[in-house]
Design an enzyme around this catalytic site. Structure first.
Site, PDB file in Angstrom:
ATOM      1  N   LYS A  22     -14.996   6.891   5.775  1.00  0.00           N
ATOM      2  CA  LYS A  22     -13.580   7.280   5.887  1.00  0.00           C
ATOM      3  C   LYS A  22     -12.808   6.859   4.643  1.00  0.00           C
ATOM      4  CE  LYS A  22     -10.721   4.576   8.298  1.00  0.00           C
ATOM      5  NZ  LYS A  22      -9.556   4.059   7.536  1.00  0.00           N
ATOM      6  N   ASN A  23     -13.014   5.618   4.209  1.00  0.00           N
ATOM      7  CA  ASN A  23     -12.206   5.067   3.119  1.00  0.00           C
ATOM      8  C   ASN A  23     -12.628   5.534   1.735  1.00  0.00           C
ATOM      9  OD1 ASN A  23     -10.662   3.891   5.035  1.00  0.00           O
ATOM     10  ND2 ASN A  23     -11.525   1.839   4.798  1.00  0.00           N
ATOM     11  N   CYS A 117       2.135  -2.125   9.813  1.00  0.00           N
ATOM     12  CA  CYS A 117       1.248  -1.705  10.902  1.00  0.00           C
ATOM     13  C   CYS A 117       0.770  -2.933  11.654  1.00  0.00           C
ATOM     14  CB  CYS A 117       0.097  -0.853  10.378  1.00  0.00           C
ATOM     15  SG  CYS A 117      -1.267  -1.799   9.732  1.00  0.00           S
ATOM     16  N   ARG A 122       1.966  -4.852   4.933  1.00  0.00           N
ATOM     17  CA  ARG A 122       1.293  -3.890   4.041  1.00  0.00           C
ATOM     18  C   ARG A 122       2.245  -3.175   3.093  1.00  0.00           C
ATOM     19  NH1 ARG A 122      -3.391  -0.808   7.191  1.00  0.00           N
ATOM     20  NH2 ARG A 122      -4.203  -0.684   5.085  1.00  0.00           N
ATOM     21  N   ASP A 305     -12.584  -5.592   7.308  1.00  0.00           N
ATOM     22  CA  ASP A 305     -12.777  -4.527   8.291  1.00  0.00           C
ATOM     23  C   ASP A 305     -13.950  -4.793   9.228  1.00  0.00           C
ATOM     24  OD1 ASP A 305     -11.793  -1.797   6.041  1.00  0.00           O
ATOM     25  OD2 ASP A 305     -10.643  -3.320   7.110  1.00  0.00           O
ATOM     26  N   ARG A 397      -9.893   7.243  14.967  1.00  0.00           N
ATOM     27  CA  ARG A 397      -9.424   7.329  13.581  1.00  0.00           C
ATOM     28  C   ARG A 397     -10.541   7.056  12.596  1.00  0.00           C
ATOM     29  NH1 ARG A 397      -4.066   4.411  12.021  1.00  0.00           N
ATOM     30  NH2 ARG A 397      -4.738   5.536  10.162  1.00  0.00           N
TER      31      ARG A 397
HETATM   32  C1  EPZ Z   1      -7.754  -0.538   2.301  1.00  0.00           C
HETATM   33  O1  EPZ Z   1      -6.385  -0.681   2.697  1.00  0.00           O
HETATM   34  C2  EPZ Z   1      -8.485   0.060   3.500  1.00  0.00           C
HETATM   35  N1  EPZ Z   1      -7.904   1.343   3.832  1.00  0.00           N
HETATM   36  C3  EPZ Z   1      -8.366  -0.893   4.683  1.00  0.00           C
HETATM   37  O2  EPZ Z   1      -9.155  -0.373   5.762  1.00  0.00           O
HETATM   38  C4  EPZ Z   1      -8.950  -2.241   4.312  1.00  0.00           C
HETATM   39  O3  EPZ Z   1      -8.732  -3.153   5.359  1.00  0.00           O
HETATM   40  C5  EPZ Z   1      -8.254  -2.765   3.042  1.00  0.00           C
HETATM   41  O4  EPZ Z   1      -8.336  -1.815   1.980  1.00  0.00           O
HETATM   42  C6  EPZ Z   1      -8.866  -4.070   2.542  1.00  0.00           C
HETATM   43  O5  EPZ Z   1     -10.224  -3.926   2.319  1.00  0.00           O
HETATM   44  C7  EPZ Z   1      -8.284   2.444   3.106  1.00  0.00           C
HETATM   45  O6  EPZ Z   1      -9.067   2.396   2.180  1.00  0.00           O
HETATM   46  C8  EPZ Z   1      -7.680   3.744   3.512  1.00  0.00           C
HETATM   47  P1  EPZ Z   1      -5.101  -3.396   0.114  1.00  0.00           P
HETATM   48  P2  EPZ Z   1      -5.255  -0.992   1.595  1.00  0.00           P
HETATM   49  O7  EPZ Z   1      -4.046  -2.684  -0.667  1.00  0.00           O
HETATM   50  O8  EPZ Z   1      -5.602  -0.357   0.310  1.00  0.00           O
HETATM   51  C9  EPZ Z   1      -1.459  -6.512  -0.023  1.00  0.00           C
HETATM   52  C10 EPZ Z   1      -9.669   0.298   7.964  1.00  0.00           C
HETATM   53  O9  EPZ Z   1      -9.827  -0.387   8.981  1.00  0.00           O
HETATM   54  N2  EPZ Z   1      -0.743  -5.507  -0.849  1.00  0.00           N
HETATM   55  O10 EPZ Z   1      -6.367  -3.695  -0.580  1.00  0.00           O
HETATM   56  O11 EPZ Z   1      -3.954  -0.659   2.222  1.00  0.00           O
HETATM   57  C11 EPZ Z   1      -1.697  -6.014   1.413  1.00  0.00           C
HETATM   58  O12 EPZ Z   1      -0.581  -6.216   2.221  1.00  0.00           O
HETATM   59  C12 EPZ Z   1      -8.508  -0.011   6.986  1.00  0.00           C
HETATM   60  O13 EPZ Z   1     -10.410   1.248   7.651  1.00  0.00           O
HETATM   61  C13 EPZ Z   1       0.512  -5.801  -1.352  1.00  0.00           C
HETATM   62  O14 EPZ Z   1       1.043  -6.878  -1.120  1.00  0.00           O
HETATM   63  O15 EPZ Z   1      -5.388  -2.571   1.457  1.00  0.00           O
HETATM   64  C14 EPZ Z   1      -2.907  -6.843   1.824  1.00  0.00           C
HETATM   65  O16 EPZ Z   1      -2.490  -8.095   2.281  1.00  0.00           O
HETATM   66  C15 EPZ Z   1      -7.559  -1.018   7.540  1.00  0.00           C
HETATM   67  N3  EPZ Z   1       1.144  -4.850  -2.092  1.00  0.00           N
HETATM   68  C16 EPZ Z   1      -3.687  -6.966   0.517  1.00  0.00           C
HETATM   69  O17 EPZ Z   1      -2.779  -6.681  -0.541  1.00  0.00           O
HETATM   70  C17 EPZ Z   1       0.589  -3.632  -2.384  1.00  0.00           C
HETATM   71  O18 EPZ Z   1       1.202  -2.804  -3.059  1.00  0.00           O
HETATM   72  C18 EPZ Z   1      -4.880  -6.009   0.399  1.00  0.00           C
HETATM   73  O19 EPZ Z   1      -4.452  -4.719   0.743  1.00  0.00           O
HETATM   74  C19 EPZ Z   1      -0.706  -3.351  -1.873  1.00  0.00           C
HETATM   75  C20 EPZ Z   1      -1.355  -4.307  -1.114  1.00  0.00           C
END
Ligand code: EPZ
Length: 418
Positions: A22-23, A117, A122, A305, A397
């Site tokens: 998916k990702n 969420c 996020r 995850d 999802r």
């Molecule tokens: C991706 O989300 C995945 N989703 C998530 O999978 C996964 O949990 C996550 O990466 C971590 O591995 C997809 O790929 C579609 P991040 P993403 O930006 O990109 C903070 C699932 O279950 N952050 O790496 O949204 C954020 O809040 C989903 O399939 C900021 O502060 O995660 C988090 O604490 C859930 N500012 C950390 O960084 C930003 O602009 C990592 O988030 C961006 C992120």
């Protein structure tokens, strides 16, 4: 509304085929916005989130057609609308991934700002800051990010946090920028490597994906491609843990063992036997599970995850395990539901102490997010008696026909209309 009913106690046995990731599929389908002509993407999983991203691309004027099960063709030549509406973005945060490609391709974008969420606030500040460093003007109006730029410029960008979709968004935007972009402290997930391979197939110049420094030399035009989505390592990890929690013996076909090193290490420490076989892994569980400590980290660390799923497994281990969730600030929503099944878990901030119990009992439980629902299904497989899981739209999802795949391994599981 559907619910999933599980009668626990069966040892899982046999083979399961893993679907596309998916990702990886989400950013790769979006990357078609950068091209002209018909792209063909294979091994695309049949998931609710994929349906949402296709709806979003259609809304912008892209043409999407399913050529065969798992194969999608997309032509974004006629994309003129640069808006990602609230109605779609609120159902799937990953819609933010259209921001970079739209600004790069059309010079403007209007994307609803994703709210928080279940697992955390996020924010997307790192995506916005990076695009601003590339010369985009971004304002927030009535809940929409409005971005403009005649042509993005290459820039040096350091991510404070190794954000996955942030890295993907900017990597795509930089493909059509003027000059070179360098991403430092970039995320290293296999899904990012898959996206970079596809972008290079479209004529981009991306190097270093999979390391924490990615370089992108901008080009003027990109063309359509034929590409394959990698297997879903999180789905594979979920089935490996299913073998562990039921003391089963399962062959997980189609996964890439190297993508699961952190998980395999920890499960081996608990006493599981996990060995490579042709085209996958064989996972053998034991009834005497040893406790281990887990800390979630960006790749190649232990994936957040899979945190909920391994927690379910460790609820029946001998001894106590400490689980530290360092990626998201609120990713223990599954704990109270596991406690309803008899688990002994104490949470303090980002840490959870899981004290192993002799067994779980079936109960009515509620899914709160995608991976939490997977952990409750795993707990239901091991529990004595019947488990009713409601709000299964969460599981759809990210898991393709999970109850069919599990019953193919001998689980007593079915989906019923509530
Ligand atoms: C991706 O989300 C995945 N989703 C998530 O999978 C996964 O949990 C996550 O990466 C971590 O591995 C997809 O790929 C579609 P991040 P993403 O930006 O990109 C903070 C699932 O279950 N952050 O790496 O949204 C954020 O809040 C989903 O399939 C900021 O502060 O995660 C988090 O604490 C859930 N500012 C950390 O960084 C930003 O602009 C990592 O988030 C961006 C992120």
């Amino acid at each position: 509304m559907d619910k999933i009913v599980i009668w626990g106690g069966e040892r899982l046995q046999g083979e399961v085929q893993i679907s596309g990731a998916k990702n990886a599929a989400l950013p790769i389908l979006v990357s078609s916005l950068l091209t002209e002509g018909w792209n063909t993407f294979r091994n695309v999983p049949d998931l609710r989130d994929i349906k949402t991203i296709k709806k979003l691309l259609n809304h912008m004027g892209a043409r999407c057609k399913t050529q065969a099960p798992g194969t999608i063709q997309i032509n974004s030549e006629n994309v003129r609308c640069c808006e990602a509406p609230y109605e779609l973005v609120k159902t799937m945060r990953a819609s933010i991934l259209v921001l970079g490609p739209l600004v790069a391709r059309l010079g403007q974008a209007r994307v609803s700002l994703p709210g928080g969420c279940a697992i955390g606030a996020r924010p997307v500040n790192l995506h916005i800051n990076a695009l601003e460093r590339m010369g985009a003007e971004i304002t927030l109006t009535e809940g929409y990010l409005e971005a403009k730029s005649k042509r993005l410029k290459g820039a040096k960008i350091y991510f404070d946090i190794a954000t996955v979709t942030g890295t993907e968004n900017i990597m795509m935007a930089a493909c059509l920028a003027d000059g070179e972009t360098i991403l430092e402290n970039a995320a290293k997930e296999p899904e990012i490597v898959n996206l970079a391979q596809v972008l290079n197939g479209m004529g981009a110049k991306v190097s270093g994906a999979g390391t924490d420094v990615i370089r992108i030399e901008g080009v003027d035009k990109m063309h359509a491609v034929e590409a394959e989505i990698i297997p879903d390592r999180i789905e594979a990890g979920t089935f490996i843990i299913a073998a562990g929690i039921t003391a089963g013996d399962v062959i997980v076909r189609g996964c890439v063992p190297g993508h699961l090193d952190a998980l395999i290490k920890k499960l081996t420490d608990t006493g599981m036997e996990i060995t490579p076989v042709e085209g996958g892994l064989r996972a053998i569980g034991r009834s005497d599970i040893r406790s281990v400590d887990i800390m979630t980290l960006p790749y190649p660390g232990f994936p957040t995850d899979l945190q909920a799923q391994i927690m379910a497994y460790l609820t029946i281990a001998n001894g106590s395990s400490l689980i530290s969730e360092t990626v998201f600030e609120n990713r223990f929503m599954h704990v109270s539901e596991l406690q309803r099944m008899g688990a002994d878990i104490k949470v303090q901030g980002g840490n959870a102490v899981v004290k192993g119990v002799s067994g779980l009992r079936g109960a009515p439980v509620m899914a709160t997010d995608l991976r939490a629902s997977a952990s409750l299904i795993l707990a239901g497989l091991a529990a004595r008696g019947k488990t009713d899981l409601s709000r299964v739209y969460h599981i759809d999802r990210g898991y393709e026909q999970i109850e069919k795949k599990l019953s193919g391994l001998g689980a007593r599981i079915s989906r019923v209309r509530e």
